[in-house]
Design a protein around this motif. Structure first.
Motif, PDB file in Angstrom:
ATOM      1  N   LYS A  37      -3.256  -8.893   4.369  1.00  0.00           N
ATOM      2  CA  LYS A  37      -3.554 -10.184   3.757  1.00  0.00           C
ATOM      3  C   LYS A  37      -2.296 -10.866   3.240  1.00  0.00           C
ATOM      4  N   LYS A  38      -1.337 -10.094   2.722  1.00  0.00           N
ATOM      5  CA  LYS A  38      -0.128 -10.673   2.166  1.00  0.00           C
ATOM      6  C   LYS A  38       0.848 -11.122   3.255  1.00  0.00           C
ATOM      7  N   LEU A  39       0.796 -10.469   4.392  1.00  0.00           N
ATOM      8  CA  LEU A  39       1.754 -10.776   5.454  1.00  0.00           C
ATOM      9  C   LEU A  39       1.224 -11.801   6.463  1.00  0.00           C
ATOM     10  N   PHE A  40      -0.081 -11.957   6.526  1.00  0.00           N
ATOM     11  CA  PHE A  40      -0.693 -12.809   7.559  1.00  0.00           C
ATOM     12  C   PHE A  40      -1.480 -13.930   6.902  1.00  0.00           C
ATOM     13  N   ASP A  41      -1.225 -15.149   7.339  1.00  0.00           N
ATOM     14  CA  ASP A  41      -1.960 -16.328   6.873  1.00  0.00           C
ATOM     15  C   ASP A  41      -3.020 -16.647   7.924  1.00  0.00           C
ATOM     16  N   SER A  42      -4.275 -16.408   7.547  1.00  0.00           N
ATOM     17  CA  SER A  42      -5.357 -16.587   8.522  1.00  0.00           C
ATOM     18  C   SER A  42      -5.579 -18.051   8.881  1.00  0.00           C
ATOM     19  N   ASP A  43      -5.194 -18.982   7.997  1.00  0.00           N
ATOM     20  CA  ASP A  43      -5.405 -20.393   8.289  1.00  0.00           C
ATOM     21  C   ASP A  43      -4.434 -20.899   9.357  1.00  0.00           C
ATOM     22  N   THR A  44      -3.179 -20.565   9.191  1.00  0.00           N
ATOM     23  CA  THR A  44      -2.161 -21.028  10.157  1.00  0.00           C
ATOM     24  C   THR A  44      -1.852 -20.003  11.230  1.00  0.00           C
ATOM     25  N   GLY A  45      -2.207 -18.725  11.022  1.00  0.00           N
ATOM     26  CA  GLY A  45      -1.922 -17.692  11.997  1.00  0.00           C
ATOM     27  C   GLY A  45      -0.501 -17.177  11.969  1.00  0.00           C
ATOM     28  N   VAL A  46       0.259 -17.495  10.922  1.00  0.00           N
ATOM     29  CA  VAL A  46       1.666 -17.091  10.836  1.00  0.00           C
ATOM     30  C   VAL A  46       1.735 -15.680  10.266  1.00  0.00           C
ATOM     31  N   LEU A  47       2.508 -14.809  10.933  1.00  0.00           N
ATOM     32  CA  LEU A  47       2.710 -13.423  10.516  1.00  0.00           C
ATOM     33  C   LEU A  47       4.192 -13.182  10.295  1.00  0.00           C
ATOM     34  N   GLU A  48       4.559 -12.645   9.149  1.00  0.00           N
ATOM     35  CA  GLU A  48       5.959 -12.327   8.805  1.00  0.00           C
ATOM     36  C   GLU A  48       5.992 -10.914   8.253  1.00  0.00           C
ATOM     37  N   VAL A  49       6.615 -10.001   9.001  1.00  0.00           N
ATOM     38  CA  VAL A  49       6.627  -8.564   8.661  1.00  0.00           C
ATOM     39  C   VAL A  49       8.061  -8.145   8.419  1.00  0.00           C
ATOM     40  N   PRO A  50       8.410  -7.679   7.193  1.00  0.00           N
ATOM     41  CA  PRO A  50       9.753  -7.131   6.954  1.00  0.00           C
ATOM     42  C   PRO A  50       9.832  -5.689   7.451  1.00  0.00           C
ATOM     43  N   VAL A  58      19.506   4.597   7.632  1.00  0.00           N
ATOM     44  CA  VAL A  58      20.668   5.210   8.274  1.00  0.00           C
ATOM     45  C   VAL A  58      21.114   6.372   7.401  1.00  0.00           C
ATOM     46  N   ALA A  59      21.269   7.521   7.985  1.00  0.00           N
ATOM     47  CA  ALA A  59      21.704   8.707   7.243  1.00  0.00           C
ATOM     48  C   ALA A  59      23.125   8.514   6.745  1.00  0.00           C
ATOM     49  N   GLY A  60      23.319   8.803   5.466  1.00  0.00           N
ATOM     50  CA  GLY A  60      24.650   8.676   4.873  1.00  0.00           C
ATOM     51  C   GLY A  60      24.978   7.267   4.466  1.00  0.00           C
ATOM     52  N   GLN A  61      24.064   6.310   4.611  1.00  0.00           N
ATOM     53  CA  GLN A  61      24.303   4.926   4.241  1.00  0.00           C
ATOM     54  C   GLN A  61      23.287   4.532   3.179  1.00  0.00           C
ATOM     55  N   VAL A  62      23.801   4.104   2.039  1.00  0.00           N
ATOM     56  CA  VAL A  62      22.908   3.827   0.912  1.00  0.00           C
ATOM     57  C   VAL A  62      22.041   2.606   1.216  1.00  0.00           C
ATOM     58  N   LYS A  63      22.656   1.545   1.736  1.00  0.00           N
ATOM     59  CA  LYS A  63      21.929   0.316   1.982  1.00  0.00           C
ATOM     60  C   LYS A  63      21.358   0.346   3.394  1.00  0.00           C
ATOM     61  N   PRO A  64      20.025   0.291   3.522  1.00  0.00           N
ATOM     62  CA  PRO A  64      19.447   0.299   4.869  1.00  0.00           C
ATOM     63  C   PRO A  64      19.626  -1.066   5.546  1.00  0.00           C
ATOM     64  N   ALA A  65      19.419  -1.064   6.842  1.00  0.00           N
ATOM     65  CA  ALA A  65      19.479  -2.304   7.626  1.00  0.00           C
ATOM     66  C   ALA A  65      18.089  -2.934   7.673  1.00  0.00           C
ATOM     67  N   HIS A  66      18.042  -4.208   7.333  1.00  0.00           N
ATOM     68  CA  HIS A  66      16.763  -4.919   7.295  1.00  0.00           C
ATOM     69  C   HIS A  66      16.700  -5.941   8.436  1.00  0.00           C
ATOM     70  N   PHE A  67      15.492  -6.129   8.934  1.00  0.00           N
ATOM     71  CA  PHE A  67      15.227  -7.218   9.869  1.00  0.00           C
ATOM     72  C   PHE A  67      13.751  -7.614   9.721  1.00  0.00           C
ATOM     73  N   THR A  68      13.430  -8.781  10.227  1.00  0.00           N
ATOM     74  CA  THR A  68      12.088  -9.363  10.061  1.00  0.00           C
ATOM     75  C   THR A  68      11.499  -9.688  11.430  1.00  0.00           C
ATOM     76  N   VAL A  69      10.190  -9.439  11.522  1.00  0.00           N
ATOM     77  CA  VAL A  69       9.443  -9.760  12.745  1.00  0.00           C
ATOM     78  C   VAL A  69       8.527 -10.940  12.435  1.00  0.00           C
ATOM     79  N   HIS A  70       8.666 -12.011  13.207  1.00  0.00           N
ATOM     80  CA  HIS A  70       7.851 -13.221  13.052  1.00  0.00           C
ATOM     81  C   HIS A  70       6.952 -13.380  14.284  1.00  0.00           C
ATOM     82  N   ALA A  71       5.767 -13.869  14.024  1.00  0.00           N
ATOM     83  CA  ALA A  71       4.832 -14.150  15.119  1.00  0.00           C
ATOM     84  C   ALA A  71       3.746 -15.092  14.611  1.00  0.00           C
ATOM     85  N   VAL A  72       3.179 -15.798  15.544  1.00  0.00           N
ATOM     86  CA  VAL A  72       2.003 -16.645  15.283  1.00  0.00           C
ATOM     87  C   VAL A  72       0.871 -16.069  16.118  1.00  0.00           C
TER      88      VAL A  72
END
Length: 1671
Positions: A907-920, A925-939
């Protein structure tokens, strides 16, 4: 089903039968024999599996058995097939197939046998014919040999040789015929052999043929049993359907009653609403009347104001004209003074000895220059404002760009850009108005610059004109004085002459590049012809083509050898003419010219070059030859430096902090002159060097936009702006040809300077991570290359920049700018694409994408991909864990399968009215404190297709027509979807595109379903709509197919293009499909009818739409069972009354506007005439009354013109109506209409009660679709106001009237006219012939109407052409004329007249009919048909003389030749109800009592009104005696008298040579019963009334009256007086005396004296006798 579909199916069935009958098992083998493969009993007994043929080749293709298998599948589904009588078991499909195959092969074998028999017969006939030819040739040869022997015996050698040649030719023919006989005989034997083999085969299969016949009989029995069973089932189904239809009819009747009640309620409501609307309508009309009255009052006030304005305008015009006269007189006076001054000046100059014409011309030129200079200053002022606006706009853009940049706060713009501020201040100082001299000098300088670069830039026409004039003024000034002060800094660094020279060189270089012929050293000369061959190019070629002295040094001598070769077609010579002026001091040529050189020969020469100055020199060596001149180019260049680098922009990309990357730059010197170089990072880029950068190398985006905006305005800028903005790029493009080849764009100076200062501020902070190598300065030799190293060592994450340039000691070489960029990153592992966009996705569909992870680490690392818990049901990454190697990338697969529960799970990631989906998403990574982030977008969207209804009910559908229903299909997805209806039954059709297409997102498409029942039954089926992703969307449909009792032969009629006024006819047939037999014998059609009602006639009725051009004959009627009726459909295109009335209104409005314009012109002309003609004061008051009356009349006319009629006021057949109709016909183009005509069919025939209302069911209704195209008529009626009815009105029977009708060709082609044949026995006729008329021409038809009976006539005349038939209706009425005469006919005696005098009698004709009647009066004496020579006189002479009653029709005539009787008028016309007097005049020219004639009054139809016999007498005296017996022939003739013994004189013959005139009076007394009846006769004595008579009366008396009484005679009166114009009757009586003897004749003679003008004595003889029969 339409008529065309039935024909198509029949044709397909015939084709199938032909295909089944086609041979498959018969094929000729290599020897020409026949191979027939049949299965016999022995073959079938070979094995249990061999039930069919054992052929080597497939005897029957598998598709041929498909129809038979389907047949037996139907038989097995029915389950009611009969059992064979012989075997008692069901026949199998294979056995039946074997039977059919055997029958087909046997038939094929029979056909082959017949073919072979025919071949044998043909061969025998050919052999017989060949033998006959041989026999005839042998006989001819023998005859020829006999002739040869005879000629040889006669020693005729010539004939022998000729006969021998014929004999030889005949022998050759005989030999060829014998060879042909052999071939034919051999072929006959082969054909007979083949025939015998086929007959043997037929004998082999005789038993098999009998077996096949038995099997066919059994199969026919089975088929009959099956047909009977199916017939019973069909009858049961029809009865069931009949009951169902009855129920449906009852239900429909109930619904109809309900609908009628609802309709009645709506009608009542409508009436109530209409009353309310009427109330409000009256109020609205009152308000409109009130508004119109107000508008009329306003228009009157406005008219008064206009009148006042016109009066004031008149006064103003008069004042203006007076002022114009004064000004014209002043101008004329000034012009005279000016001419006088010029004349005086000219005289004074000539007196001083100066050329006055030249001086005056120079003065005019100076004035023109001053005028143009003033115009130029005005334009310059306007362009100054434009420049200031542009500068302010650029500054505003610079401020806005700096404001939006995410950088630390910078100093103010005024402190940050001092060069820009200084340039702007200088520009503003320049734009301030200065002294005229400075302005003139600046303009001259700019115009010189424009003239130098005119090949690359275009100036306006005003600038070019100003350039010419200013060049004349400033030619005497020096160049240093003209370049007083530069307008912009950086534009005037070099000398103007050097710049001009370089520009000239660049222009010449461009020209040489465009003309390769000149650069190659070839002279372009016109082509010449030598010995008939065309010589192109120079006559000699040089090797080398151009003499080049490159990189020379002053003081050194250089030599070049040149070889000249003759390439012309003739022997030529070569002579050196000289060297160019530039090379005379440095170049010498050692050349000995040869005497002549043949083609291909060469000669040598040596060019010696000794330079004295260090400058480039170009020229040519000029030669002369017999063909023409040519030249060899010479080029001498000094040593130069040509430096370049392989790359000016270095991008290191992204690197991790701590790494070291280096890049090598190659510096190359292509010239022959060495120079020193150094790498300088302290100074900024100059505007000149920044011009060579490409668009990707410019850091400021705003400056790029500004330059693109200012580029189009360069052509329209002032000379100042063009000089500063276009001159510098030309110069730099010349110095850096390679940089300009890459296509750099000119960047405004403001943008360049802005970018420079920004780079200056950032150079110290950004260049710490980028450094230069060890080599920073040095010397580069000629044609040498050096390596320069740039090192990038990132220490801080971020972007690093370094801008430097390479400087050279040679002043001609410009510094080369180099830019270096690099980005430092801190994380060794990152996702390359931080945002993955899957675009638009559908539910329940799998989508995949690749995730690339980049590692900059030096060791392998472990990766773990994590998906949030909400999306684990819908999204997955494979593999979930992996290892990425050092300095490499790792690819993972992202799978996304959205399910319908996505809105609940995330419910928080998907807007049923517009159909927009945004997934973080996260990558650990082993030995790396800060992970790598990316986002998946779809309608995410749905993939549903939705129908607007779930079921389609077509209702009752006739099998002869289509029923259309529409459904709406909606795409609920955000993506376009393909769709298609698959498995569609044959009785349904989908449109558009046969049910296939593509739906755009959220689009709704209307799909037409067309149902055509092929059988009378109920239909329940389902249509499946399949989407592009293989989803099914069902649509249920149902319908009831019915068979109406009547059938149309065609349901669609397509008329051809029919002209307006023409007609097109189509013939259809309406058939009653029922028969008179019992209904149980036929399939019961599912129509609404009584269950046991007998077959009755069906009634039909066609209902045409209103105002239609269609007519159907018959439109209604009845058809008995099995009966067929011919229906004729006629299409007559015509113009609608509404269109004609609207066109009439338009024409009236146009005529009104034209009349208004004409009235306006007339008023204007009257006004002008009044102004020109002076009016006296005394008559002024009288003349002033005329305009007022004219104004009043004009006002009335305008009021009449303003009243525009409505369409209802235009009556048909009126003049306006016909004009509008003709206008529409001439302007008509084309029209296309479609209409559907229903044909209602009754449920049953009329019963005993004729007054009962028949039932009409909509199920039985037939529909006829008509397509009616109409085009412009090529032929129209140009007369009779365009009416096609020619009315002759009423006309008297027998008369003829002529009317003329004109037709015109309004098409673009010539038309051949022909007409239909009119009734030869009818009253109408076409009197002239038709011809071909060209476009625009007219032709007149002459029509005549001559009725023969009293009735109304009507006939149609067709004028035919290639494209249309113009019909004209001819009508008229024949009326029998009713004309009566005042004289009933018979004898008309005009009495006695004196000779050469006349008398008249009037006949009155009365016309009682309703039409005008023509008549003519005929006299028998004037008739051309009367026999000449007096035929009736001869008949009279041959009669018995004693017949005293004989009187000829035409009696005595005048001696003068004129008719004695005349009639006025001889012919004429009598109006309806009027009368006419016809005067008959009698005028004799000699005395006679035998004047007679016959007058006939005849109408034009040959009917006679009356026939009058005219009689008259003429006398030479005024007294005459009339009466007595006839004594002579009553005509005057030249024949001798028939009776010579008796006198042949009439009673009153006036003969001058005799003293008395004899008169005979015969008296016959009657005797009856012994009593005598006295005899009485009368004589008439008259006196003619004549103005020439002296006496007004006459006298008469008898002599010896006493002697008469003794014989029994008595005369009363014996004497008397006769007044003029009157007659007196004398009665003579005889009574027999007592002693009278029977049959005794009593005779006596006594004189009678008449006294008038003259005295006449008549000798009267009285003869009396007794007759037993009284007269």
């Amino acid at each position: 089903m339409s008529y065309q579909e039935v024909e198509t199916r029949d044709k397909r069935g015939e084709m199938d039968v032909e295909e089944r009958d086609s041979p498959f098992d018969v094929a000729p083998d290599r020897c020409g024999l026949l191979s027939v493969h049949l299965s016999t009993d022995e073959d079938s007994d070979d094995g249990p599996d061999q039930e069919t043929f054992n052929d080597e080749e497939p005897a029957l293709p598998p598709p041929d058995l498909k129809w038979l298998e389907e047949l037996y599948e139907d038989d097995h589904r029915d389950g009611d097939l009969a059992v064979a009588a012989v075997t008692g078991k069901k026949r199998r499909c294979a056995e039946t197939a074997r039977m059919f195959k055997l029958r087909r092969n046997l038939d094929q074998l029979d056909r082959f046998h017949r073919q072979k028999e025919d071949d044998v017969l043909k061969a025998r006939e050919e052999l017989q014919l060949c033998r006959q030819n041989i026999e005839s040739l042998v006989e001819d040869r023998e005859n020829l040999e006999d002739k040869i022997e005879r000629q040889r015996a006669a020693d005729n050698s010539v004939a022998v040789f000729r006969l021998r040649a014929q004999h030889k030719h005949l022998c050759q023919k005989l030999q060829s015929e014998e060879e042909l006989e052999g071939h034919v005989n051999t072929g006959l034997k082969q054909q007979e052999l083949l025939l015998r083999e086929v007959e043997v085969e037929l004998g082999r299969f005789s038993s098999l043929r009998q077996e096949v016949q038995e099997e066919e009989q059994v199969f026919q029995v089975l088929q009959d049993q099956k047909a009977a069973t199916r017939l019973q089932q069909q009858s049961k189904a029809n009865q069931h359907l009949q009951f169902k239809m009855q129920h449906h009819r009852d239900k429909q009747a109930a619904m109809l009653k309900k609908a009628e009640a609802e309709c009645q309620r709506k009608v009542e409501e409508g009436q109530a609403n209409r009353k309310i609307a009427d109330k409000y309508l009256k109020e609205t009309i009152k308000r409109m009347h009130r508004q119109e009255a107000e508008k009329e009052q306003q228009s009157r006030e406005l008219l008064e104001k206009r009148i006042q304005a016109v009066e004031s305008l008149k006064s103003n015009i008069a004042a203006t004209q007076e002022s114009l006269r004064v000004q014209q007189s002043r101008a004329k006076a000034s012009a005279q003074k000016k001419e006088q001054r010029q004349r005086q000046l000219k005289e004074s100059l000539e007196a001083q000895g100066i050329n006055s014409i030249k001086h005056m011309y120079q003065q005019k030129q100076l004035e023109e220059i001053k005028r143009k200079q003033a115009e130029f200053e005005e334009r310059q002022k306007s362009k100054r404002v434009e420049i200031v606006e542009k500068i302010l706009q650029e500054g505003q853009q610079e401020k806005s760009r700096k404001r939006h940049q995410a950088l630390p706060p910078k100093p103010s713009a005024t402190d940050k850009f001092p060069p820009l501020r200084r340039a702007r201040e200088k520009l503003l100082r320049y734009l301030e108005p200065g002294p005229p001299s400075a302005t003139k000098e600046r303009a001259a300088i700019q115009l010189r610059q424009l003239s130098d670069i005119s090949s690359s830039s275009s100036a306006s026409s005003d600038d070019e004109d100003l350039e010419e004039t200013l060049h004349q003024e400033v030619d005497h000034q020096s160049l240093a004085d003209s370049l007083a002060e530069p307008e912009f800094s950086g534009l005037w660094d070099q000398n103007y002459k050097t710049l001009l020279k370089e520009k000239t060189t660049s222009v010449q270089t461009d020209v040489k590049q465009e003309v390769p012929a000149m650069t190659s050293g070839k002279l372009n000369i016109p082509a010449k012809r030598v010995h008939g061959k065309e010589l192109k190019g120079p006559p000699f070629i040089s090797k080398p083509e151009a003499i080049l002295f490159k990189d020379f040094e002053v003081g050194t001598m250089y030599k070049k050898k040149v070889v000249l070769t003759n390439i012309s077609y003739v022997t030529n010579h070569c002579k050196l003419l000289g060297v160019s002026a530039q090379l005379k001091d440095f170049l010498s040529v050692n050349y000995e010219p040869p005497v002549s050189l043949s083609t291909g020969m060469s000669c040598d020469m040596q060019a010696v070059f000794q330079p004295l100055i260090n400058e480039d020199v170009e020229g040519e060596l000029q030669f002369a030859s017999a063909v023409g001149r040519f030249s060899v180019p010479v080029r001498c260049t000094t040593k130069k430096c040509d430096l370049e680098v392989d790359r000016q922009f270095i991008d290191f990309g992204s690197h991790v902090v701590g790494q070291t990357i280096s890049w090598t730059i190659t510096l190359t010197n292509k010239g022959a002159l060495p120079t020193l170089f150094s790498l300088d990072t302290s100074t900024c880029l100059s505007p000149e060097t920044s011009q060579t950068q490409t668009a990707s190398q410019v850091s400021a985006d705003a400056c790029r936009q500004t330059s693109s905006q200012n580029t189009p305005s360069d052509d329209q800028s002032s000379p100042v702006s063009m000089g500063t903005g276009e001159l510098q790029p030309k110069q730099e493009s010349q110095e850096h040809p390679e940089a300009s080849a890459t296509g750099p764009e000119v960047i405004p100076e403001t943008c360049v300077s802005t970018d420079v200062h920004v780079q200056m501020d950032q150079s110290h902070s950004d260049s710490g991570d980028i450094s230069l190598g060890n080599v920073r300065e040095g010397e580069i030799g000629p044609f040498e290359s050096l390596k320069l190293q740039v090192v990038f060592t990132p220490t801080i994450p971020g972007e690093a920049k370094l801008d430097f340039h390479v400087k050279f000691s040679d002043l001609t070489c410009k510094p080369i700018p180099i830019q270096v960029r690099g980005v430092a990153v801190s994380v060794p592992v990152c996702v390359v694409q931080s945002c993955i966009d899957l675009k638009i996705c559908m539910f329940d569909r799998l989508y995949q994408d690749s995730i690339m992870v980049q590692s900059r680490a030096s060791t392998a690392l472990k990766l773990t991909f994590e998906v949030c818990p909400e999306m684990r049901k819908h999204m997955e990454i494979l593999p979930k864990t992996g290892f990425i190697q050092a300095q490499s990338s790792f690819n993972a697969q992202l799978k996304f399968l959205p399910r319908s529960s996505l809105s609940k799970d995330a419910k928080k990631l998907f807007d049923s009215d517009t159909g927009v989906l945004e997934v973080p998403m996260t990558v650990q990574v082993a030995g790396q404190v800060k992970p790598a982030h990316f986002t998946v977008h779809a309608v995410v969207t749905s993939s549903d297709l939705q129908f607007d209804r779930t079921e389609v009910d077509f209702g009752f559908c006739s099998i002869h027509r289509l029923v259309k229903s529409s459904v709406r299909l909606t795409n609920l997805s955000l993506l376009p979807q393909d769709f298609g209806f698959l498995g569609v039954p044959e009785f349904i059709e989908l449109q558009p595109d046969d049910g296939f297409g593509t739906l755009l997102p959220q689009e709704t498409l209307e799909i037409d379903l067309m149902f055509s029942a092929n059988k009378a039954k109920e239909y329940h089926f389902q249509l499946s709509c399949k989407s592009g992703i293989n989803r099914d969307f069902p649509l249920s449909c149902r319908a009831v197919g019915v068979c109406p009792p009547l059938q149309l032969s065609h349901s669609l009629v397509q008329f051809g293009a029919t002209a307006v006024g023409d007609r097109s006819t189509a013939v259809l047939y309406l058939t009653n499909l029922q028969t008179n037999h019992n209904q149980s014998m036929q399939p019961v059609p599912p129509v609404v009818k009584d269950a046991v009602a007998p077959v009755a006639p069906r009634l039909f009725s066609f209902i045409l739409p209103e105002d239609s051009d269609i007519s159907i004959t018959p439109s209604a009627g009845g058809l008995l069972p099995g009966e067929r009726c011919l229906v004729q459909v006629t299409f007559r295109p015509r113009l609608s009354d509404q269109d004609i009335k609207e066109e009439a209104l338009r024409l009236l409005q146009r005529a009104k506007s034209l009349r208004e314009k004409e009235l306006e012109r007339n008023r204007h002309a009257e006004h002008e005439a009044k102004k020109e003609v002076p009016v006296e004061t005394g008559k002024q008051k009288k003349t002033s009354l005329i305009p007022k009356s004219s104004k009043a009349s004009d006002g009335r006319n305008s009021d009449q013109l303003t009243e525009s009629p409505s369409p209802a006021d235009i009556q048909p057949r009126s003049e306006q109506y016909e004009e509008a109709r003709a206008s529409l016909l001439y302007a008509f183009t084309q029209r296309y209409r479609e209409c559907t005509v229903p044909c209602f069919v009754s449920d049953g025939g009329p019963e005993d009660d004729r007054r009962a209302q028949l039932a009409w069911s909509p199920v039985n209704t037939l529909f006829l679709k008509l397509q009616c195209p109409a085009v412009q008529p090529p032929l129209v009626l140009a007369s009779n106001k365009g009416k096609n009815v020619v009315d002759f009105h009423q006309l008297a029977v027998g008369e003829q009237v002529i009317k003329r009708v004109t037709v015109q060709n309004i098409s673009r082609e010539a038309l051949d006219l022909r007409s239909s044949v009119l009734d030869v026995h009818g009253p109408f006729s076409l009197l002239n012939a038709l011809r071909c008329i060209r476009p625009g021409e007219k032709h007149t038809l002459v029509l005549a109407f001559c009725p023969s009976l009293e009735k109304k006539y009507c006939e149609i005349l067709e004028v035919c052409s290639q494209k249309m038939t113009l019909e004209m209706t001819l009508c008229g009425e024949g009326v029998v004329p009713a004309v009566t005469s005042s004289h009933p006919g018979g004898l008309l005696d005009v009495g006695y007249v004196l000779e050469k005098e006349s008398t008249s009698h009037v006949l009155k004709l009365q016309n009682s009919s309703a039409v005008a009647v023509g008549f003519r009066v005929l006299l028998a004496s004037l008739s051309p048909s009367r026999p000449q020579g007096g035929a009736d006189s001869v008949a009279f002479l041959l009669r018995t003389y004693t017949d005293s009653q004989v009187q000829p029709t035409v009696g005595t005539q005048n001696h003068s030749g004129l008719s004695v009787f005349s009639v006025v008028p001889a012919e004429g016309s009598i109006a309806p109800g009027q009368s006419l007097d016809v005067a008959v005049t009698f005028q004799p020219d000699h005395p006679s009592v035998n004047y007679s004639d016959r007058l006939t009054i005849e109408l034009m139809n040959k009917s006679k009104v009356c026939v009058v016999d005219l009689k008259g007498a003429a006398s030479s005296h005024n007294m005459y005696l009339f009466g007595g017996d006839l004594l002579s022939v009553p005509i005057e003739s030249l024949l001798p008298p028939l009776i010579t013994s008796q006198p042949h004189l009439t009673a009153e013959s006036e003969l001058m040579e005799k003293p008395t005139n004899p008169v005979l009076v015969t008296l016959r007394a009657g005797y009856s019963a012994g009593v005598f009846t006295p005899a009485v006769r009368e004589l008439q004595v008259g006196c003619i009334r004549s103005p020439q008579s002296i006496k007004e009366s006459g006298e008469f008396h008898w002599d010896n009256v006493a002697s008469l009484q003794q014989l029994g005679f008595s005369v009363e009166p014996s004497k008397g007086t006769v007044e003029m114009g009157h007659r007196c009757t004398i009665t003579v009586t005889w009574s027999p005396h007592s002693g009278y003897k029977p049959y005794e004749v009593v005779q006596t003679c006594l004189p009678l004296t008449l006294k008038g003008n003259e005295t006449i004595v008549y000798r009267v003889t009285l003869m009396a006798l007794v007759s037993t029969a009284a007269d």
